[in-house]
Design a protein around this motif. Structure first.
Motif, PDB file in Angstrom:
ATOM      1  N   SER A 178      44.781  32.094  32.909  1.00  0.00           N
ATOM      2  CA  SER A 178      45.084  33.253  33.756  1.00  0.00           C
ATOM      3  C   SER A 178      46.561  33.331  34.102  1.00  0.00           C
ATOM      4  O   SER A 178      47.109  34.417  34.296  1.00  0.00           O
ATOM      5  CB  SER A 178      44.259  33.192  35.045  1.00  0.00           C
ATOM      6  N   ASP A 180      48.224  35.258  31.299  1.00  0.00           N
ATOM      7  CA  ASP A 180      47.670  36.568  30.946  1.00  0.00           C
ATOM      8  C   ASP A 180      48.417  37.656  31.713  1.00  0.00           C
ATOM      9  O   ASP A 180      48.467  37.641  32.947  1.00  0.00           O
ATOM     10  CB  ASP A 180      46.179  36.606  31.298  1.00  0.00           C
ATOM     11  N   ASN A 230      47.618  40.846  31.648  1.00  0.00           N
ATOM     12  CA  ASN A 230      46.666  41.856  32.093  1.00  0.00           C
ATOM     13  C   ASN A 230      46.147  41.469  33.482  1.00  0.00           C
ATOM     14  O   ASN A 230      45.454  40.463  33.639  1.00  0.00           O
ATOM     15  CB  ASN A 230      45.500  41.952  31.101  1.00  0.00           C
ATOM     16  N   ARG A 233      43.859  42.758  35.597  1.00  0.00           N
ATOM     17  CA  ARG A 233      42.407  42.761  35.805  1.00  0.00           C
ATOM     18  C   ARG A 233      41.762  41.552  35.142  1.00  0.00           C
ATOM     19  O   ARG A 233      40.913  40.875  35.730  1.00  0.00           O
ATOM     20  CB  ARG A 233      41.803  44.050  35.243  1.00  0.00           C
ATOM     21  N   ARG A 234      42.182  41.250  33.918  1.00  0.00           N
ATOM     22  CA  ARG A 234      41.617  40.103  33.209  1.00  0.00           C
ATOM     23  C   ARG A 234      42.021  38.792  33.879  1.00  0.00           C
ATOM     24  O   ARG A 234      41.224  37.856  33.949  1.00  0.00           O
ATOM     25  CB  ARG A 234      42.085  40.119  31.757  1.00  0.00           C
ATOM     26  N   ILE A 243      39.726  38.201  36.835  1.00  0.00           N
ATOM     27  CA  ILE A 243      38.398  37.747  36.408  1.00  0.00           C
ATOM     28  C   ILE A 243      38.433  36.256  36.077  1.00  0.00           C
ATOM     29  O   ILE A 243      37.554  35.484  36.488  1.00  0.00           O
ATOM     30  CB  ILE A 243      37.913  38.561  35.195  1.00  0.00           C
ATOM     31  N   VAL A 244      39.460  35.853  35.343  1.00  0.00           N
ATOM     32  CA  VAL A 244      39.596  34.442  34.978  1.00  0.00           C
ATOM     33  C   VAL A 244      39.769  33.581  36.227  1.00  0.00           C
ATOM     34  O   VAL A 244      39.202  32.485  36.335  1.00  0.00           O
ATOM     35  CB  VAL A 244      40.781  34.248  34.012  1.00  0.00           C
TER      36      VAL A 244
END
Length: 247
Positions: A80, A83, A85, A87-88, A91-92
């Motif tokens: 994470s 990342d 992104n 939103r992703r 989530i992670v």
């Protein structure tokens, strides 16, 4: 002469007795050691099946908590952090939080089982390290709950102890799984070879993935650099060809 013979005979008898005493004493000590060992072995074999089952459950709880969920949670949060992104990445992060809290709950269940059912004399490293881990995992959980926002100035101050404690929990947890397997073997005289092999393979895979994460971005950038360089080379070649044709 009769008196001298009697004295000589008496001295010979005393010498024989003195010679025989060490061997008799050594034999008695060996018998005591053998009897003690056999008595201990009998006690191990007479262990309550329910107690053996509780030891196995305790071991799997701590294996899952310290030896699997904690390391996997660390791997996930590192993903994470790279990342882009948003939103992703969130989530992670939530997956990381769920795994870590589940690890804390399973570790706590294993601690309660140990305190309630086992003879905790704390005369071995497994029990001593285990007590330390039970406290540290909750400290880590509290730090995770009260983490500052990324934009906060306190974030860097918070991150260092969170990282140190997380690394300590994972390292000591893996070590304590090994000492727990040895303690199980000493109590039950059962082979732990297959479990040691399986756990070692698991640890090796996690370490490999951990190290691979550090190099993954670098490897991707190497591919980008290669493709960019190749495009530039092709572009330069085309320019040279156009110049040659124009001439």
């Amino acid at each position: 002469m009769g008196v001298e013979k009697n004295v000589i005979a008496f001295l010979i008898q005393v010498s024989l007795v003195a010679y025989m005493l060490p061997s008799v004493s050594s034999s008695q000590e060996q018998i005591k050691v053998i009897n003690s060992h056999s008595s201990t072995k009998d006690n191990h074999h007479k262990m309550n099946p329910e107690l053996q089952f509780q030891i196995i459950v305790h071991g799997f709880l701590l294996w899952t908590s310290m030896g699997f969920l904690m390391p996997i949670g660390i791997l996930i949060i590192r993903i994470s952090n790279r990342d882009e992104n948003g939103r992703r990445a969130r989530i992670v992060f939530y997956v990381h939080a769920v795994l870590q809290m589940l690890a804390v709950l399973l570790g706590t269940a294993g601690a309660i089982m140990s305190i309630k059912n086992f003879n905790n004399s704390f005369n071995n490293n497994h029990q001593r390290v285990g007590v330390a881990l039970y406290g540290i995992i909750w400290l880590q959980a509290i730090l995770g709950i009260f983490r500052p926002q990324r934009e906060s100035k306190r974030r860097s101050v918070w991150f260092f102890p969170h990282w140190i404690i997380g690394t300590a929990v994972t390292s000591l947890g893996v070590l304590n799984v090994y000492t727990g397997l040895l303690a199980y073997q000493e109590k039950t005289f059962k082979s732990i070879r297959i479990w040691v092999i399986l756990f070692t393979i698991q640890v090796a895979v996690v370490v490999f993935l951990y190290l691979l994460q550090d190099k993954w971005v670098y490897m991707q950038k190497q591919g980008e650099v290669f493709s960019t360089g190749l495009q530039r080379t092709n572009s330069d070649d085309k320019k040279k060809e156009l110049k040659a044709e124009s001439c």
